[in-house]
Design a protein around this motif. Sequence first.
Motif, PDB file in Angstrom:
ATOM      1  N   THR A 249       0.832  -1.211   0.000  1.00 46.62           N
ATOM      2  CA  THR A 249       0.000   0.000   0.000  1.00 46.62           C
ATOM      3  C   THR A 249       0.864   1.257   0.000  1.00 46.62           C
ATOM      4  O   THR A 249       0.488   2.275  -0.566  1.00 46.62           O
ATOM      5  N   GLU A 275       2.035  -7.263   3.484  1.00 50.06           N
ATOM      6  CA  GLU A 275       0.631  -7.303   3.073  1.00 50.06           C
ATOM      7  C   GLU A 275       0.580  -8.109   1.787  1.00 50.06           C
ATOM      8  O   GLU A 275       1.607  -8.360   1.165  1.00 50.06           O
ATOM      9  N   ASP A 386      -5.439  -4.645   4.004  1.00 47.39           N
ATOM     10  CA  ASP A 386      -6.090  -3.427   4.464  1.00 47.39           C
ATOM     11  C   ASP A 386      -6.189  -2.431   3.307  1.00 47.39           C
ATOM     12  O   ASP A 386      -5.499  -2.567   2.299  1.00 47.39           O
ATOM     13  N   ASP A 387      -7.050  -1.437   3.490  1.00 44.61           N
ATOM     14  CA  ASP A 387      -7.273  -0.455   2.422  1.00 44.61           C
ATOM     15  C   ASP A 387      -6.485   0.828   2.678  1.00 44.61           C
ATOM     16  O   ASP A 387      -6.304   1.235   3.831  1.00 44.61           O
ATOM     17  N   PRO A 403      -2.607   2.456   5.616  1.00 45.85           N
ATOM     18  CA  PRO A 403      -3.082   1.596   6.711  1.00 45.85           C
ATOM     19  C   PRO A 403      -1.988   1.260   7.717  1.00 45.85           C
ATOM     20  O   PRO A 403      -2.239   1.202   8.917  1.00 45.85           O
ATOM     21  N   GLN A 420     -10.740  -1.969  14.594  1.00 43.81           N
ATOM     22  CA  GLN A 420     -11.044  -1.876  13.168  1.00 43.81           C
ATOM     23  C   GLN A 420     -11.410  -0.425  12.897  1.00 43.81           C
ATOM     24  O   GLN A 420     -12.288   0.133  13.560  1.00 43.81           O
ATOM     25  N   ARG A 479      -9.653  -7.486   8.923  1.00 44.07           N
ATOM     26  CA  ARG A 479      -9.106  -6.359   8.149  1.00 44.07           C
ATOM     27  C   ARG A 479      -9.243  -5.142   9.035  1.00 44.07           C
ATOM     28  O   ARG A 479     -10.340  -4.793   9.463  1.00 44.07           O
ATOM     29  N   VAL A 481      -8.068  -1.825   8.652  1.00 38.62           N
ATOM     30  CA  VAL A 481      -8.306  -0.494   8.087  1.00 38.62           C
ATOM     31  C   VAL A 481      -9.105  -0.711   6.798  1.00 38.62           C
ATOM     32  O   VAL A 481      -8.616  -1.334   5.854  1.00 38.62           O
ATOM     33  N   ASN A 483     -11.952   0.723   3.855  1.00 41.20           N
ATOM     34  CA  ASN A 483     -12.709   1.767   3.180  1.00 41.20           C
ATOM     35  C   ASN A 483     -14.156   1.310   3.074  1.00 41.20           C
ATOM     36  O   ASN A 483     -14.466   0.408   2.310  1.00 41.20           O
TER      37      ASN A 483
END
Length: 491
Positions: A249, A275, A386-387, A403, A420, A479, A481, A483
């Motif tokens: 990310t 990740e 994660d986003d 994230p 979360q 998960r 973080v 969106n």
Amino acid sequence: MARTASGTLHRQRESTAAADAAPAPPAPAYFDAGHWGRAAGDVWSGAWLDREAIAERAHQRLAALLRFARAHVPLYQRLHRGLPPASSLALADLPVLHKSQLMADLPASLAASGLSRTAVEAFIADPAKIGTPLADHYAVWTSSGSTGVPGIFVHDGDALAVYDALELLRFRGLSVAPLPAGPFMASERYAMVAAIEGHFAGIATVERLRRTFPMLAPWVRAFSVLQPLPDLVGQLNDYRPTLLAAYPTVAELLADEQRAGRLRLSLDEMWCGGESLSATTREQVAQVFGCRVREAYGASEFLSIAWPCRHDRLHVNADWVLLEGVDSHGRPVPPGMPSHTTLLTNLANRTQPLIRYDLGDSITVLPEPCPCGSQMPAIGVQGRSDDVLSVAGRHGHAVKLMPLALATVLEDDALVNDFQLLQTGQRHLALRLGRAERSRADAACSALRAYLQRLDLPGIRIDLDPALPHREARSGKLRRVVNAVPPPAAA
Ligand SMILES: [Zn+2]
């Protein structure tokens, strides 16, 4: 800011179980050139073994590790009580070890009987000690609590020598070199962009190498992911790395900056780990930087689990680390099927033996042989996903939030691990906390607000969501973080 063990750790008791354990022989030195050279020779020769010879080498190491753990480590004396002798057991006959068991009585998990929890916690609370040895001998790494429990892992000098050799000779694919200086002295400049404000394996390794080999220091640097993106971009432009290691990310965000012309790097390689690395991210990052993107798979429990071959498949260092993909009932999962979790056995470290340790990752052992010819098993890893969040900046422009940075703020500044964080609107975040973490709700919101303030994002609202963190039904994975902004309605 220092990573400390959470409040739950402080409440846990010190070991009283050491009475039956024989004192362990003196721990190997934090760095010993002779051991380092022997590990390099072993790792180099291991790459030429066939599958049976790799398994035999691992089997011998496992038998020796079991004998050692049962003689010197109270935790295994307890866990393995009543089991037959090590020589008559298969790995699958042994009990699974969970992080909560390890952390419940940290001193009992150590062969170093002189180390107390208090000493370990004082060490990891001090950021000035990152990369230095504890009690002259031990590396101590902390891991994030992506499963809700933070971890503390203690490694000895022999284990560090093996991790270094695996990294240099297999990941980097170098011929045997007496010191890791050669490749860097040529023209390479290594940058790691990560959480660097705690005793995490990545930054601790960078700092250890800089201290052990001071001539490396100008060519090896770490950059904090917690700072505002323009500052990070400026520092990277000044440093001009040729190798860059980052979470996928983070790599994506840096690719956006490079595409926009604000970041101006000329990279030979980008290394991604920590990740899941999707094919899309790999292609985009490779295209924007015009470089090869290589996946890395390591953990605080074993630094260099697998390396990517020239066909970009991850090969497990199966002579030094055993991985068992298992389903939710602990049964072995056949090749080609993703596992529910993975049991790791570290054959290199005796100070804190990890035997059938539940790593929490999902892996898939690839059924077909790899065209590269390596006899080490190839795997796919389904890591965290994660986003990246995109919130409205002061003037309405989009600002991306990484994230890794958000999780680090909550873990380190607020000491919450079971959480979360959802983005519910362009200016709205919602925080869910596990039951045991709810007393820290104010601290968590304050830490997030302070971080957003540092990024010049004063208009973002943070609400507490009374729901518990929601785990995925199939994998049980959290998960952290996410969106959760609804997509715009179709026209
Ligand atoms: Zn291969």
